[in-house]
Design an enzyme around this catalytic site. Structure first.
Site, PDB file in Angstrom:
ATOM      1  N   GLY A  29       0.838  -1.189   0.000  1.00  0.00           N
ATOM      2  CA  GLY A  29       0.000   0.000   0.000  1.00  0.00           C
ATOM      3  C   GLY A  29       0.872   1.236   0.000  1.00  0.00           C
ATOM      4  N   GLN A  51       2.932  10.013   1.120  1.00  0.00           N
ATOM      5  CA  GLN A  51       4.270   9.435   1.295  1.00  0.00           C
ATOM      6  C   GLN A  51       5.230   9.803   0.170  1.00  0.00           C
ATOM      7  OE1 GLN A  51       2.372   5.381   2.045  1.00  0.00           O
ATOM      8  NE2 GLN A  51       4.306   5.195   3.134  1.00  0.00           N
ATOM      9  N   CYS A 102       5.642  -0.084   7.286  1.00  0.00           N
ATOM     10  CA  CYS A 102       5.303   1.077   6.461  1.00  0.00           C
ATOM     11  C   CYS A 102       6.535   1.469   5.657  1.00  0.00           C
ATOM     12  CB  CYS A 102       4.866   2.232   7.374  1.00  0.00           C
ATOM     13  SG  CYS A 102       4.488   3.753   6.494  1.00  0.00           S
ATOM     14  N   LEU A 103       6.332   1.777   4.387  1.00  0.00           N
ATOM     15  CA  LEU A 103       7.464   2.166   3.542  1.00  0.00           C
ATOM     16  C   LEU A 103       8.114   3.457   4.032  1.00  0.00           C
ATOM     17  CD1 LEU A 103       6.039   1.286   0.007  1.00  0.00           C
ATOM     18  CD2 LEU A 103       7.693   0.002   1.376  1.00  0.00           C
ATOM     19  N   HIS A 136      -4.701   1.969   7.286  1.00  0.00           N
ATOM     20  CA  HIS A 136      -3.324   2.472   7.395  1.00  0.00           C
ATOM     21  C   HIS A 136      -3.082   3.580   6.362  1.00  0.00           C
ATOM     22  CE1 HIS A 136       1.196   1.584   7.834  1.00  0.00           C
ATOM     23  NE2 HIS A 136       1.128   2.385   6.781  1.00  0.00           N
ATOM     24  N   GLU A 137      -3.547   3.360   5.123  1.00  0.00           N
ATOM     25  CA  GLU A 137      -3.300   4.349   4.057  1.00  0.00           C
ATOM     26  C   GLU A 137      -4.160   5.604   4.238  1.00  0.00           C
ATOM     27  OE1 GLU A 137      -0.700   3.764   2.549  1.00  0.00           O
ATOM     28  OE2 GLU A 137      -0.589   1.608   2.925  1.00  0.00           O
ATOM     29  N   HIS A 155      -2.509   7.878   6.545  1.00  0.00           N
ATOM     30  CA  HIS A 155      -1.461   8.692   5.913  1.00  0.00           C
ATOM     31  C   HIS A 155      -2.050   9.986   5.346  1.00  0.00           C
ATOM     32  CE1 HIS A 155       2.247   6.429   6.064  1.00  0.00           C
ATOM     33  NE2 HIS A 155       1.700   5.328   5.561  1.00  0.00           N
TER      34      HIS A 155
HETATM   35 NI    NI Z   1       2.480   3.400   5.544  1.00  0.00          NI
END
Ligand code: NI
Length: 167
Positions: free
Chosen positions: A46, A51, A91-92, A133-134, A137
């Site tokens: 995701g 991000q 998370c990236l 989660h997204e 963000h």
């Molecule tokens: Ni994330």
């Protein structure tokens, strides 16, 4: 298509609330294509536009094993939440960190698809966690915000140190 640089915690730009997309334009379609490429390349399941430093309400997700079920949600809105579950998340934007987070087990989500259609889906399990989660963000929230201050500070110091070493 292009790979986009991913911001890392504690970059303050990750805290910028994203604005709704007024219309699905070529810019939005290109952004989504670049986000998919960036997410698959990372690799991740995701990615939110926040991000990659684009404060627009766009997320991409693919939880399939073969990475062949791309899902792009524009202006995602969680209409309903049910149940609770705990899952280990990463998370990236917080590389190398995996922690257990408690979220709703099921969510009903309304969004615009890339062809401009309003869509409602019911998600559970990993997809439900991923969407929550997204969407976080897009609101400037990170999964580490659900951890204790002590833990979050430890992660911040570790990431600041690793970024310093790269320089
Ligand atoms: Ni994330």
């Amino acid at each position: 298509m292009a790979l986009l640089p991913i911001l890392h915690f504690p970059d303050p730009r990750l805290r910028t609330p994203a604005a709704p997309v007024a219309e699905i334009t070529e810019q939005v379609r290109t952004l989504a294509a670049d986000m998919f490429e960036t997410m698959y390349h990372a690799p991740g399941i995701g990615l939110a536009a926040t991000q990659v430093n684009v404060p627009q309400r766009v997320i991409v997700v693919d939880i399939s094993r073969d990475k062949d079920q791309p899902l792009c949600l524009v202006n995602p809105e969680i209409l309903d939440k049910n149940g609770e579950e705990e899952m280990e998340e990463g998370c990236l934007s917080v590389p190398g960190v995996f922690e257990t987070v408690r979220r709703a087990e099921k969510v009903r989500v309304r969004y615009l698809s890339l062809d401009g259609r309003e869509t409602i889906i019911d998600a559970d399990g990993l997809l439900a966690v991923c969407i929550q989660h997204e969407v976080d963000h897009l609101d400037g929230r990170l999964f580490v915000d659900y951890l204790s201050t002590l833990k979050r500070n430890r992660i911040r110091r570790r990431l600041e140190k690793s970024q310093a070493e790269v320089l």
